[in-house]
Design a protein around this motif. Structure first.
Motif, PDB file in Angstrom:
ATOM      1  N   THR A   1       0.963  -1.159  -0.090  1.00 60.39           N
ATOM      2  CA  THR A   1       0.037  -0.085  -0.002  1.00 60.39           C
ATOM      3  C   THR A   1       0.938   1.423   0.066  1.00 60.39           C
ATOM      4  OG1 THR A   1      -0.135  -0.173   2.455  1.00 60.39           O
ATOM      5  CG2 THR A   1      -1.854  -1.090   1.157  1.00 60.39           C
ATOM      6  N   GLY A   2       0.470   2.188  -0.371  1.00 64.43           N
ATOM      7  CA  GLY A   2       0.870   3.636  -0.430  1.00 64.43           C
ATOM      8  C   GLY A   2       0.419   4.568  -1.495  1.00 64.43           C
TER       9      GLY A   2
ATOM     10  N   GLY B   1       6.374   3.729  -5.913  1.00 68.80           N
ATOM     11  CA  GLY B   1       7.017   2.820  -6.199  1.00 68.80           C
ATOM     12  C   GLY B   1       6.682   1.548  -5.887  1.00 68.80           C
ATOM     13  N   LYS B   2       5.354   1.175  -5.623  1.00 67.03           N
ATOM     14  CA  LYS B   2       4.760  -0.258  -5.184  1.00 67.03           C
ATOM     15  C   LYS B   2       5.241  -1.320  -6.169  1.00 67.03           C
ATOM     16  CE  LYS B   2       0.608   1.439  -5.031  1.00 67.03           C
ATOM     17  NZ  LYS B   2       0.737   2.937  -5.107  1.00 67.03           N
TER      18      LYS B   2
ATOM     19  N   ASP C   1      -2.148  -4.992  -9.557  1.00 63.31           N
ATOM     20  CA  ASP C   1      -2.107  -3.614  -9.510  1.00 63.31           C
ATOM     21  C   ASP C   1      -3.435  -3.194  -9.154  1.00 63.31           C
ATOM     22  OD1 ASP C   1      -0.760  -1.201  -8.644  1.00 63.31           O
ATOM     23  OD2 ASP C   1      -0.237  -0.632 -10.735  1.00 63.31           O
ATOM     24  N   GLU C   2      -3.560  -2.151  -8.399  1.00 63.65           N
ATOM     25  CA  GLU C   2      -4.697  -1.155  -8.250  1.00 63.65           C
ATOM     26  C   GLU C   2      -5.943  -2.344  -7.973  1.00 63.65           C
ATOM     27  OE1 GLU C   2      -4.621   1.500  -7.440  1.00 63.65           O
ATOM     28  OE2 GLU C   2      -3.076   2.298  -8.403  1.00 63.65           O
ATOM     29  N   ILE C   3      -5.486  -3.503  -6.832  1.00 63.72           N
ATOM     30  CA  ILE C   3      -6.598  -4.318  -6.348  1.00 63.72           C
ATOM     31  C   ILE C   3      -7.760  -3.566  -5.959  1.00 63.72           C
ATOM     32  CG2 ILE C   3      -5.394  -4.797  -4.077  1.00 63.72           C
ATOM     33  CD1 ILE C   3      -6.845  -7.392  -6.553  1.00 63.72           C
TER      34      ILE C   3
ATOM     35  N   ALA D   1      -1.338  -4.694  -4.812  1.00 64.66           N
ATOM     36  CA  ALA D   1      -0.963  -3.304  -4.448  1.00 64.66           C
ATOM     37  C   ALA D   1      -2.009  -2.432  -4.706  1.00 64.66           C
ATOM     38  CB  ALA D   1       0.166  -2.753  -5.261  1.00 64.66           C
ATOM     39  N   THR D   2      -2.256  -1.415  -3.737  1.00 65.44           N
ATOM     40  CA  THR D   2      -3.393  -0.278  -3.993  1.00 65.44           C
ATOM     41  C   THR D   2      -3.088   1.242  -3.296  1.00 65.44           C
ATOM     42  OG1 THR D   2      -5.773   0.166  -3.752  1.00 65.44           O
ATOM     43  CG2 THR D   2      -4.587  -0.985  -1.926  1.00 65.44           C
ATOM     44  N   HIS D   3      -3.325   1.905  -3.888  1.00 67.05           N
ATOM     45  CA  HIS D   3      -3.337   3.341  -3.267  1.00 67.05           C
ATOM     46  C   HIS D   3      -4.300   3.758  -2.367  1.00 67.05           C
ATOM     47  CE1 HIS D   3      -5.966   4.536  -6.740  1.00 67.05           C
ATOM     48  NE2 HIS D   3      -6.062   5.715  -5.919  1.00 67.05           N
TER      49      HIS D   3
END
Length: 401
Positions: free
Chosen positions: A46-47, A52-53, A118-120, A158-160
């Motif tokens: 996360t971040g 830079g995930k 990415d962007e789960i 990963a997710t923001h």
């Protein structure tokens, strides 16, 4: 007989080269990556966006025994929901309109390797149920297929987004979260690790391969920048500077320019290129200038002998020596450039109005020289007769009586 895996046997990127930074928090991130990489545990990174995930996901793969397998990345938020199932799990021929052949999904492609989702946090809710089943069963079923295909795939997602808030809002399944976040890693924003900026600049300059450097004042300005776009924004700024100032040393003033979202106000100067830099449009020095204020068309030196200042005039008496009607009208480039060069000011150019005024002026002069004969004026302007008539109507011009 026993066999063991040694990372040193495989030359390639590792956590040290992929996760760049000297700050304590990035040292901790590299430690966490090395701890989790040898296992098969699912990792959730996360971040904020641009932090830079994916570099962390690549580092997990590079430090694991799966480094010889495929690393497959999928942006689950960018694929339309009606295509996402086929993209992840594959499909059989004829399973839906357009399925002209059998296709393996990303899970199968990543068999023996790592699948980065990415962007789960943007994955459609109905797809979350199917993903959960795959993670539990370790097998996939292609769209339109009947049999189960066993897959051995390491999942890094990963997710923001704030996943806990998404769970509270009912937009993300809590049971899927626990499956994905066996080992969570949270990345900081670049503003939270400003001491890493100089090393990141050096890293991106080495990647660009351009002969350019940032002086101390420039680095200080970069360190002070808030970096809303995080590491991605810094990479773009460094690349922009390497393009604009190739072969030069970038100072604080140039840094302000490349930090701008729009690069404008540049002209080539006569400064020689840096030693060892080849002459060419991409290598010579550039100098920032103030916006220029261009006079109206009526203030420019008109390139026709005997032309009057009244740009709306159409039918005048012919000049004693009119230009041949077979030669198109040409702009007197040296005169025009001389006026523009002397027209520096503090207001931007109204280019649309300038072009409109010039067009009307040239049409007027062409009609004057052709004594109002539209066909002859069109020939002077290298236009079709019908096109000239339309432009005359647009500018409110009439042929000479």
């Amino acid at each position: 007989m026993t066999a063991s895996w040694h990372k040193a046997a495989f030359a390639g990127p590792d956590a040290e080269s992929l996760i760049v930074g000297v700050s304590p928090i990035m040292a901790e991130i590299r430690y966490l990556v090395r701890q989790v990489a040898p296992s098969n545990a699912s990792v959730l990174v996360t971040g904020p966006s641009g932090s830079g995930k994916e570099m962390v996901a690549r580092a997990v793969h590079a430090e694991s025994a799966r480094v010889t397998g495929n690393y497959v990345a999928v942006n689950t938020g960018a694929i339309p929901r009606e295509l996402l199932e086929s993209e992840l799990f594959g499909h059989e021929k004829g399973s839906f309109t357009g399925a002209v052949s059998q296709k393996s999904g990303r899970f199968e492609e990543a068999h023996g390797g790592t699948l980065f989702l990415d962007e789960i946090g943007d994955m459609p809710f109905e797809m979350q149920v199917k993903l959960l089943r795959v993670l539990e069963e370790r097998s996939v079923q292609r769209v339109g297929g009947r049999g189960e295909i066993t897959v051995d795939t390491r999942i890094v997602s990963a997710t923001h987004r704030d996943i806990e808030q998404s769970i509270a809002d009912g937009r993300f399944r809590e049971d899927l979260f626990y499956r994905l976040a066996v080992f969570p890693i949270d990345l900081p924003s670049l503003a939270e690790r400003r001491e890493d900026v100089p090393l990141l600049v050096r890293h991106f300059l080495a990647q660009s391969g351009n002969a350019v450097r940032f002086d101390g004042a420039a680095i200080d300005r970069l360190v002070a920048h808030p970096w809303p776009g995080n590491v991605r924004e810094l990479r773009n700024v460094v690349e922009r500077g390497a393009i604009l100032f190739a072969g030069q040393t970038i100072g604080a003033e140039q840094t302000e320019t490349i930090l701008s979202r729009r690069v404008k106000g540049f002209v080539r100067n006569a400064a020689p290129c840096a030693p060892g830099v080849a002459e060419g449009p991409a290598s010579c020095a550039v100098t920032p200038i103030r916006p220029i204020s261009v006079p109206r068309a009526s203030e420019l030196p008109f390139p026709f002998p005997g032309a009057e200042a009244d740009e709306a005039a159409v039918g005048h008496a012919p000049t004693p020596n009119p230009s041949p009607l077979t030669e198109p009208v040409a702009i007197a480039q040296p005169d025009l450039i001389r006026v523009l060069d002397a027209a520096f000011g503090d207001t931007p150019v109204d280019l649309r109005q300038l072009v409109c005024d010039l067009e009307a002026r040239y049409i007027s002069e062409a009609l004057r020289q052709s004594e109002g004969v539209v066909a002859d004026a069109a020939r002077l302007l290298s236009l079709q007769r019908t096109t000239l008539i339309e432009k005359m109507r647009k500018h409110g011009l009439a042929k000479a009586a």
